[in-house]
Structures are given as C-alpha cells and as structure tokens.
Design a protein around this motif. Structure first.
Motif, PDB file in Angstrom:
ATOM      1  N   ALA A 105     -22.458 -17.856  15.782  1.00 29.61           N
ATOM      2  CA  ALA A 105     -22.446 -16.582  15.050  1.00 29.61           C
ATOM      3  C   ALA A 105     -23.700 -15.743  15.305  1.00 29.61           C
ATOM      4  CB  ALA A 105     -22.281 -16.841  13.560  1.00 29.61           C
ATOM      5  N   LYS A 106     -24.876 -16.378  15.355  1.00 28.75           N
ATOM      6  CA  LYS A 106     -26.123 -15.636  15.551  1.00 28.75           C
ATOM      7  C   LYS A 106     -26.157 -14.988  16.937  1.00 28.75           C
ATOM      8  CE  LYS A 106     -31.120 -16.275  15.446  1.00 28.75           C
ATOM      9  NZ  LYS A 106     -32.208 -17.233  15.271  1.00 28.75           N
ATOM     10  N   ARG A 107     -25.758 -15.746  17.939  1.00 31.63           N
ATOM     11  CA  ARG A 107     -25.754 -15.221  19.316  1.00 31.63           C
ATOM     12  C   ARG A 107     -24.704 -14.118  19.474  1.00 31.63           C
ATOM     13  NH1 ARG A 107     -24.451 -18.049  24.842  1.00 31.63           N
ATOM     14  NH2 ARG A 107     -25.752 -16.765  26.173  1.00 31.63           N
ATOM     15  N   ARG A 108     -23.525 -14.346  18.922  1.00 35.22           N
ATOM     16  CA  ARG A 108     -22.450 -13.345  18.989  1.00 35.22           C
ATOM     17  C   ARG A 108     -22.885 -12.041  18.327  1.00 35.22           C
ATOM     18  NH1 ARG A 108     -18.553 -16.313  17.378  1.00 35.22           N
ATOM     19  NH2 ARG A 108     -18.974 -16.065  15.169  1.00 35.22           N
ATOM     20  N   SER A 109     -23.524 -12.149  17.172  1.00 30.32           N
ATOM     21  CA  SER A 109     -23.987 -10.970  16.446  1.00 30.32           C
ATOM     22  C   SER A 109     -25.036 -10.215  17.264  1.00 30.32           C
ATOM     23  CB  SER A 109     -24.557 -11.388  15.095  1.00 30.32           C
ATOM     24  OG  SER A 109     -25.060 -10.285  14.421  1.00 30.32           O
ATOM     25  N   ALA A 110     -25.965 -10.933  17.885  1.00 31.48           N
ATOM     26  CA  ALA A 110     -27.003 -10.296  18.696  1.00 31.48           C
ATOM     27  C   ALA A 110     -26.384  -9.569  19.889  1.00 31.48           C
ATOM     28  CB  ALA A 110     -28.011 -11.341  19.177  1.00 31.48           C
ATOM     29  N   ILE A 111     -25.392 -10.171  20.515  1.00 37.04           N
ATOM     30  CA  ILE A 111     -24.732  -9.544  21.667  1.00 37.04           C
ATOM     31  C   ILE A 111     -23.977  -8.295  21.227  1.00 37.04           C
ATOM     32  CG2 ILE A 111     -22.833  -9.862  23.329  1.00 37.04           C
ATOM     33  CD1 ILE A 111     -23.900 -12.745  23.696  1.00 37.04           C
ATOM     34  N   LEU A 112     -23.256  -8.382  20.124  1.00 35.98           N
ATOM     35  CA  LEU A 112     -22.506  -7.212  19.639  1.00 35.98           C
ATOM     36  C   LEU A 112     -23.450  -6.073  19.238  1.00 35.98           C
ATOM     37  CD1 LEU A 112     -19.693  -9.004  17.615  1.00 35.98           C
ATOM     38  CD2 LEU A 112     -19.473  -7.801  19.806  1.00 35.98           C
ATOM     39  N   ASP A 113     -24.579  -6.422  18.622  1.00 34.87           N
ATOM     40  CA  ASP A 113     -25.566  -5.390  18.263  1.00 34.87           C
ATOM     41  C   ASP A 113     -26.109  -4.701  19.513  1.00 34.87           C
ATOM     42  OD1 ASP A 113     -25.278  -5.899  15.574  1.00 34.87           O
ATOM     43  OD2 ASP A 113     -27.097  -7.149  15.413  1.00 34.87           O
ATOM     44  N   GLU A 114     -26.428  -5.482  20.517  1.00 33.21           N
ATOM     45  CA  GLU A 114     -26.960  -4.921  21.764  1.00 33.21           C
ATOM     46  C   GLU A 114     -25.908  -4.059  22.465  1.00 33.21           C
ATOM     47  OE1 GLU A 114     -29.889  -3.991  24.393  1.00 33.21           O
ATOM     48  OE2 GLU A 114     -30.120  -5.156  22.565  1.00 33.21           O
ATOM     49  N   LEU A 115     -24.655  -4.487  22.416  1.00 33.31           N
ATOM     50  CA  LEU A 115     -23.578  -3.679  23.004  1.00 33.31           C
ATOM     51  C   LEU A 115     -23.486  -2.314  22.321  1.00 33.31           C
ATOM     52  CD1 LEU A 115     -20.731  -6.306  23.517  1.00 33.31           C
ATOM     53  CD2 LEU A 115     -21.792  -4.913  25.299  1.00 33.31           C
ATOM     54  N   ARG A 116     -23.595  -2.308  21.005  1.00 33.40           N
ATOM     55  CA  ARG A 116     -23.556  -1.037  20.260  1.00 33.40           C
ATOM     56  C   ARG A 116     -24.746  -0.147  20.620  1.00 33.40           C
ATOM     57  NH1 ARG A 116     -20.856  -4.258  16.506  1.00 33.40           N
ATOM     58  NH2 ARG A 116     -22.712  -5.134  15.554  1.00 33.40           N
ATOM     59  N   GLN A 117     -25.912  -0.739  20.749  1.00 36.87           N
ATOM     60  CA  GLN A 117     -27.118   0.038  21.073  1.00 36.87           C
ATOM     61  C   GLN A 117     -27.042   0.649  22.471  1.00 36.87           C
ATOM     62  OE1 GLN A 117     -30.582  -2.402  20.536  1.00 36.87           O
ATOM     63  NE2 GLN A 117     -30.239  -2.675  18.345  1.00 36.87           N
ATOM     64  N   GLN A 118     -26.404  -0.053  23.403  1.00 34.59           N
ATOM     65  CA  GLN A 118     -26.362   0.423  24.789  1.00 34.59           C
ATOM     66  C   GLN A 118     -25.131   1.273  25.079  1.00 34.59           C
ATOM     67  OE1 GLN A 118     -27.270  -2.452  27.806  1.00 34.59           O
ATOM     68  NE2 GLN A 118     -28.777  -3.484  26.528  1.00 34.59           N
ATOM     69  N   GLU A 119     -24.273   1.452  24.078  1.00 40.63           N
ATOM     70  CA  GLU A 119     -23.078   2.271  24.267  1.00 40.63           C
ATOM     71  C   GLU A 119     -23.482   3.688  24.687  1.00 40.63           C
ATOM     72  OE1 GLU A 119     -19.342   3.574  21.501  1.00 40.63           O
ATOM     73  OE2 GLU A 119     -20.260   1.610  21.137  1.00 40.63           O
ATOM     74  N   GLY A 120     -22.802   4.211  25.677  1.00 42.43           N
ATOM     75  CA  GLY A 120     -23.096   5.554  26.160  1.00 42.43           C
ATOM     76  C   GLY A 120     -24.159   5.599  27.247  1.00 42.43           C
ATOM     77  N   TYR A 121     -24.728   4.451  27.592  1.00 43.51           N
ATOM     78  CA  TYR A 121     -25.712   4.373  28.666  1.00 43.51           C
ATOM     79  C   TYR A 121     -25.147   3.484  29.775  1.00 43.51           C
ATOM     80  CZ  TYR A 121     -28.890   6.118  25.096  1.00 43.51           C
ATOM     81  OH  TYR A 121     -29.468   6.873  24.114  1.00 43.51           O
ATOM     82  N   PRO A 122     -24.426   4.066  30.727  1.00 43.40           N
ATOM     83  CA  PRO A 122     -23.802   3.241  31.758  1.00 43.40           C
ATOM     84  C   PRO A 122     -24.835   2.583  32.669  1.00 43.40           C
ATOM     85  CG  PRO A 122     -23.539   5.562  32.273  1.00 43.40           C
ATOM     86  CD  PRO A 122     -24.184   5.491  30.920  1.00 43.40           C
ATOM     87  N   LEU A 123     -24.433   1.440  33.202  1.00 39.70           N
ATOM     88  CA  LEU A 123     -25.284   0.754  34.170  1.00 39.70           C
ATOM     89  C   LEU A 123     -25.324   1.558  35.469  1.00 39.70           C
ATOM     90  CD1 LEU A 123     -24.134  -2.969  33.907  1.00 39.70           C
ATOM     91  CD2 LEU A 123     -26.326  -2.041  33.266  1.00 39.70           C
TER      92      LEU A 123
END
Length: 171
Positions: A105-123
């Motif tokens: 749960a902790k790792r999943r939450s961290a990944i989902l948070d990071e995904l939200r933060q990087q939304e709109g910034y394409p690689l």
C-alpha cells in the motif's frame, strides 16, 4: 539484420515500395522474405508504418502491451518506484491495475502520487522510446526463461499462441 526483422520492416512499407525493394533482391532472398511476409499477413499482425517519429508516439511494443499481468508483476514489481512511474506515464496499459495491486500500500500510494504530480509533463520522446525498448527486452528475456513457465503449483504454464509467435519472431 535478420530475415524476419527485414520482413517486419518491409511489412510496414507501402505495397509499391515493398515490391520495388523485393524486385531488387536475388530470387532466393526474395522468396524467403515473401514467405515471412505471407506469414505476417496470415497471422493478422498489423503493419507498423515506417516513420521517423519517436517510438513513444507509435504503438507500444507488442510483447509489453499483450503481456499477462502476472508476468509484468514478476518482472517489474520490484523495480524502483521512479521507473514504474515513467513506464506507467507512457500510456494506459492493460495490466497496470494488477501491477499496482501487487505492490504494498505504501509503495502503491507513492507511485500514484508521483503519477498525479507528473501529469501533463510528457517524457522526452528519446527517453520514452529507450524505456519502452528496455522494458520490452527485459520482459522478452523473462518470458524465454524457465522461470516464466514454471511455478511451484503448476510446473509448466501455457502461453497465448500469439505471444509464442511474437517471441519466435524476436529470436
């Protein structure tokens, strides 16, 4: 370049261009490539048009896009969070829910948070293409290994026939 790789490249060309290139080859080479081209048609593998666009803007690699969720979890479940975030940012994958569910749960939450933060910034396209190719290679290596076909409760697991054909083409 192998004959199969050449056939895949030819498969993505306009028919007129493909025929011209084939006409420039020796008869034995031409026949060998036509056999592979016929097989691609018979299998219904869609032609990937040749382009100069970065790989990230094209269709995802076949093995990565069609992999079983359990194989994705086995290969990428222990990868660093930053790598999983970048892979998940590239597109919506059919296996992403299962991968995220397999994480604590902790790792999943961290990944989902990071995904939200990087939304709109394409690689950057070069990074995205390199990441896709590296992940595809890693998954193919895993699928070819004995570990991928054996589990403690089930000695040999059958793969989807299309995946077996794709793996043959990649050899």
């Amino acid at each position: 370049m192998s004959d199969r790789h050449a056939a895949l490249k030819l498969h993505g060309m306009e028919r007129k261009d493909r025929e011209w290139i084939l006409s420039q080859l020796e008869e034995t080479e031409r026949d060998r490539l036509r056999t592979y081209l016929d097989e691609l048609e018979m299998l219904g593998i869609p032609a990937q048009p040749l382009s100069f666009q970065p790989m990230a803007e094209n269709a995802p690699p076949v093995v990565l896009a069609t992999a079983e969720p359990r194989d994705i979890c086995a290969v990428f479940g222990k990868e660093p969070a930053w790598m999983l975030v970048q892979l998940l940012r590239l597109r919506s994958w059919p296996w992403e829910r299962e991968l995220l569910a397999s994480l604590d749960a902790k790792r999943r939450s961290a990944i989902l948070d990071e995904l939200r933060q990087q939304e709109g910034y394409p690689l950057p396209p070069e990074l995205a293409g390199t990441l896709l190719r590296a992940c595809e290679t890693r998954l193919v290596d895993y699928l070819r290994s004995p570990v991928a076909t054996a589990t403690p409760n089930q000695p040999v697991r059958k793969r989807h026939p299309l995946l077996n054909r794709v793996l043959q083409w990649l050899r």
